[in-house]
Design a protein around this motif. Sequence first.
Motif, PDB file in Angstrom:
ATOM      1  N   PHE A 188      37.728  15.049  33.050  1.00 23.95           N
ATOM      2  CA  PHE A 188      38.862  14.014  32.083  1.00 23.95           C
ATOM      3  C   PHE A 188      38.727  13.989  30.333  1.00 23.95           C
ATOM      4  O   PHE A 188      39.920  13.488  29.649  1.00 23.95           O
ATOM      5  CB  PHE A 188      38.403  12.159  32.073  1.00 23.95           C
ATOM      6  CG  PHE A 188      38.490  11.907  33.213  1.00 23.95           C
ATOM      7  CD1 PHE A 188      40.248  11.778  33.659  1.00 23.95           C
ATOM      8  CD2 PHE A 188      37.564  10.659  34.236  1.00 23.95           C
ATOM      9  CE1 PHE A 188      40.072  10.581  35.148  1.00 23.95           C
ATOM     10  CE2 PHE A 188      38.094  10.341  35.906  1.00 23.95           C
ATOM     11  CZ  PHE A 188      39.073  10.181  35.872  1.00 23.95           C
ATOM     12  N   ALA A 189      38.162  14.900  29.472  1.00 26.92           N
ATOM     13  CA  ALA A 189      38.450  15.299  28.543  1.00 26.92           C
ATOM     14  C   ALA A 189      39.860  16.531  28.371  1.00 26.92           C
ATOM     15  O   ALA A 189      40.083  16.625  29.177  1.00 26.92           O
ATOM     16  CB  ALA A 189      37.304  16.481  29.079  1.00 26.92           C
ATOM     17  N   GLY A 190      40.216  15.530  27.115  1.00 26.54           N
ATOM     18  CA  GLY A 190      40.987  15.419  26.980  1.00 26.54           C
ATOM     19  C   GLY A 190      42.765  15.297  27.540  1.00 26.54           C
ATOM     20  O   GLY A 190      43.823  15.278  26.851  1.00 26.54           O
ATOM     21  N   THR A 191      42.251  13.942  28.087  1.00 19.29           N
ATOM     22  CA  THR A 191      43.613  13.877  28.730  1.00 19.29           C
ATOM     23  C   THR A 191      43.642  12.733  28.099  1.00 19.29           C
ATOM     24  O   THR A 191      44.431  11.474  28.279  1.00 19.29           O
ATOM     25  CB  THR A 191      42.807  13.229  30.354  1.00 19.29           C
ATOM     26  OG1 THR A 191      41.818  12.188  30.269  1.00 19.29           O
ATOM     27  CG2 THR A 191      42.679  14.366  31.075  1.00 19.29           C
ATOM     28  N   GLY A 192      42.476  11.717  26.895  1.00 19.11           N
ATOM     29  CA  GLY A 192      42.988  10.521  26.967  1.00 19.11           C
ATOM     30  C   GLY A 192      42.842   9.604  27.763  1.00 19.11           C
ATOM     31  O   GLY A 192      43.013   8.244  26.945  1.00 19.11           O
TER      32      GLY A 192
END
Length: 219
Positions: A188-192
């Motif tokens: 989920f890193a960078g996905t918001g």
Amino acid sequence: MDARLAYELAALNSNMSDVERLVSLHWGLSSVLRAGVAGDVVEIGCNAGYTSVWLATTMLALDPERELVLFDSFAGMPAPGELDTHLPEGECLASAEQVEQNFRGRNLPMPRVVAGWFDETLSQLPQRVCFGYLDGDHYRSIQLSLEQVWPRLEPGGLLVIDDYCDLSRNERAWDGLPGVKKACDEFFAGTGCVVEVVPGTSDLTLGYVYKPAPQGESR
């Protein structure tokens, strides 16, 4: 919610579950069914099917037309990786026959059961998913589950991830499977999207994340 069934299933599966976990799953699944989110329900890592029975009873009460799809190796745990400090290869062994017995013994409709290692079977997921319970325990199992389930999860759909431990937000949580959190945080890193934690009075260790609507759209 069938309180007596919750206590019964928690007692039968006390080394893997508890009433707090079952109640959390009930309210999570209920939320997406009542909201009318499209798709079916999946459990990745169903073991003998005790939690599956709980999911099925919620579905039967609120939306019995949905399909419940269960995945498990039925060969125990795969070989652990370097991040998997608990549950050695072959641990948590159960059979598809146990799942069938648990459903038929309670007069519940049989789910679709998919046996085999996740890297070989998750392509058989429903095309649309409203709710997923990910209970793969090991880093790679959770990584594979996220890679396959998230693209199929409908906007407004919910993933609940067992053994997601963030001690900075829930200091009571059990931290025996750190690979679960690492797999989620990397995915989920960078996905918001942020995996939230479920608080509890015991060592309850659950994470959850709702899938947002695409930008410019609303449900």
